[in-house]
Write an enzyme that holds these catalytic residues in place. Structure first.
Site, PDB file in Angstrom:
ATOM      1  N   CYS A  84      47.440  33.901  35.865  1.00 50.19           N
ATOM      2  CA  CYS A  84      48.356  35.042  35.889  1.00 50.19           C
ATOM      3  C   CYS A  84      48.636  35.493  37.336  1.00 50.19           C
ATOM      4  CB  CYS A  84      47.823  36.154  35.000  1.00 50.19           C
ATOM      5  SG  CYS A  84      49.125  37.251  34.441  1.00 50.19           S
ATOM      6  N   HIS A 175      45.599  34.144  30.060  1.00 49.72           N
ATOM      7  CA  HIS A 175      44.223  34.489  30.479  1.00 49.72           C
ATOM      8  C   HIS A 175      43.164  33.778  29.635  1.00 49.72           C
ATOM      9  CE1 HIS A 175      45.150  37.869  33.233  1.00 49.72           C
ATOM     10  NE2 HIS A 175      46.239  37.981  32.486  1.00 49.72           N
ATOM     11  N   GLU A 177      40.209  33.287  30.319  1.00 49.70           N
ATOM     12  CA  GLU A 177      38.904  33.937  30.505  1.00 49.70           C
ATOM     13  C   GLU A 177      38.671  35.063  29.499  1.00 49.70           C
ATOM     14  OE1 GLU A 177      41.520  34.307  32.285  1.00 49.70           O
ATOM     15  OE2 GLU A 177      41.759  36.384  32.944  1.00 49.70           O
TER      16      GLU A 177
HETATM   17  N1  GLN Z   1      51.904  41.472  36.571  1.00 49.50           N
HETATM   18  C1  GLN Z   1      50.853  41.064  37.434  1.00 49.50           C
HETATM   19  C2  GLN Z   1      51.386  40.628  38.806  1.00 49.50           C
HETATM   20  O1  GLN Z   1      52.546  40.585  39.004  1.00 49.50           O
HETATM   21  C3  GLN Z   1      50.043  39.940  36.826  1.00 49.50           C
HETATM   22  C4  GLN Z   1      49.364  40.426  35.573  1.00 49.50           C
HETATM   23  C5  GLN Z   1      48.076  39.753  35.285  1.00 49.50           C
HETATM   24  O2  GLN Z   1      47.469  39.096  36.132  1.00 49.50           O
HETATM   25  N2  GLN Z   1      47.624  39.957  34.083  1.00 49.50           N
HETATM   26  O3  GLN Z   1      50.630  40.325  39.666  1.00 49.50           O
END
Ligand code: GLN
Length: 195
Positions: A84, A175, A177
């Site tokens: 992410c 995610h 994890e």
């Molecule tokens: N929206 C976050 C970003 O732009 C990422 C979200 C996340 O890691 N769950 O960094």
């Protein structure tokens, strides 16, 4: 034959869900270690960049003098998994604005791209070469807008790439994890084990 020692997997511990990844590394058979300063990179066999807020991770990485050392180690072949925000930080660009990024993964991402009513959602994804689907949790996740020729797309959601690999770099918009599915963490450990 003596068993080879478990690989040490560093988790970039500037911001984000560090503890969850450390737990997954242990469950997958590795040794987890927090990574905060450049010297920490010399003690690990693989690296995870967690989810969180990519602008914060980028800003703190700059403050801790981590941008260049991270680039150097990853380009030299340190197996790395970004989830992410970690995926955003690894990428070479974002569709809007500018923020500190490592630029080691040849792709552009659009942040928070699944729309407001869809900010967080879960689904099962088919992964290239896997028999079983993976349950994916998306939280304000990025969309991969474009990928370079060496980036292999391993899974898509609504035809958009959400799991990619380029050599020793692995990145997901979701995610793993948070679900306890160890397969991607095991894949990283296998990358760290190879001669
Ligand atoms: N929206 C976050 C970003 O732009 C990422 C979200 C996340 O890691 N769950 O960094």
């Amino acid at each position: 034959m003596p068993e080879s020692p478990a690989p040490v997997v560093g988790v970039l511990a500037l911001q984000g869900d560090v503890r969850e990844h450390l737990r997954m590394v242990t469950a997958a058979g590795g040794i987890g270690r927090e990574v905060k300063v450049p010297a920490d990179l010399d003690t690990i066999h693989a690296l995870i960049i967690p989810g969180g807020e990519s602008t914060t991770i980028g800003r703190l990485a700059r403050l801790y003098g981590m941008i260049e050392p991270l680039r150097k180690h990853i380009r030299a072949g340190l197996p790395t998994f970004g989830t992410c925000a970690g995926m955003i930080f690894l990428a070479s660009g974002v569709t809007e604005g500018a923020q500190p990024q490592l630029g080691v993964l040849d792709m552009v991402v659009e942040r928070n791209a699944f729309g407001r009513q869809n900010e967080s959602f879960e689904c099962d994804l088919a992964v290239e070469g896997w028999e079983e689907t993976i349950h994916a949790v998306f939280i304000r996740a990025p969309i991969v807008s474009s990928t370079g020729p060496d980036v292999e797309v391993m899974a898509r959601h609504d035809s958009r790439p959400v799991l990619v690999r380029d050599g020793d770099i692995l990145a997901s918009s979701f995610h793993p994890e948070l679900t306890g599915d160890l397969r991607l963490h095991r894949m990283l450990l296998a990358m760290a084990d190879k001669p």
